[in-house]
Design a protein around this motif. Structure first.
Motif, mmCIF file in Angstrom:
data_model
loop_
_atom_site.group_PDB
_atom_site.id
_atom_site.type_symbol
_atom_site.label_atom_id
_atom_site.label_comp_id
_atom_site.label_asym_id
_atom_site.label_seq_id
_atom_site.Cartn_x
_atom_site.Cartn_y
_atom_site.Cartn_z
ATOM 1 N N LYS A 74 38.535 49.017 37.770
ATOM 2 C CA LYS A 74 39.961 48.733 37.912
ATOM 3 C C LYS A 74 40.760 49.779 37.125
ATOM 4 O O LYS A 74 40.462 50.046 35.974
ATOM 5 N N SER A 76 44.531 50.521 35.891
ATOM 6 C CA SER A 76 45.842 49.877 35.694
ATOM 7 C C SER A 76 46.902 50.935 35.464
ATOM 8 O O SER A 76 46.619 52.011 34.932
ATOM 9 N N VAL A 86 47.484 47.263 39.532
ATOM 10 C CA VAL A 86 46.059 47.487 39.286
ATOM 11 C C VAL A 86 45.439 47.924 40.601
ATOM 12 O O VAL A 86 45.675 47.311 41.645
#
Length: 117
Positions: A74, A76, A86
Motif C-alpha cells: 500500500k 499512501s 491509498v
C-alpha cells in the motif's frame, strides 16, 4: 468417623490442587496485547505535475527507495489541501518507477507519499 475424616481430607486436597491447575490454565489463555507488526514508514517522492486539474488531482509518486516495492503493498499519499488516498500496487514498482494517484480536483498543492516496509 475415621473414614469420613480421610474422605473429607482427600476432597480438600484434591480441590486445592485443582484450583492451582485451573489458575495455570487461565494464565496461559490470557493474552492482553496481541503481537502486532508495524512497518517502518518510508518516504517516496510525490509531485504535482502542474497540469490543469479541474476534474481530479493526479500527483505523480516515484519509488525513490532504491528497492522494488512489491505487488500488494500500500502506497499512501496526502496533499496540502487535505486530500489523501491509498494505492494498493497491482504490480511491483521498480526503483524510480512512477504511479499516478487520483484525488479530488486541485491546482496549487504539494504532496507527500510513503509506504510501510
Amino acid at each position: 468417623m475415621k473414614k469420613l475424616f480421610i474422605a473429607l481430607n482427600a476432597i480438600v486436597i484434591t480441590t486445592a490442587l485443582s484450583f492451582s491447575m485451573l489458575a495455570q490454565g487461565n494464565n496461559q489463555r490470557v493474552n492482553p496485547k496481541p503481537n502486532l507488526t508495524v512497518g517502518q514508514k518510508v518516504s517516496l517522492s510525490c509531485k504535482n505535475p502542474g497540469s490543469h486539474q479541474d476534474v481530479s488531482k493526479d500527483p505523480t509518486i516515484t519509488n525513490t527507495t532504491g528497492k522494488t516495492i512489491k505487488k500488494g503493498a500500500k502506497v499512501s499519499w496526502s496533499a496540502s489541501d487535505n486530500d489523501k488516498g491509498v494505492i494498493t500496487l497491482d504490480k511491483d514498482l521498480a526503483p524510480n518507477g512512477n504511479i499516478t494517484a487520483l484525488g479530488n480536483p486541485g491546482q496549487n498543492y504539494t504532496c507527500q507519499a510513503w509506504t510501510l516496509q
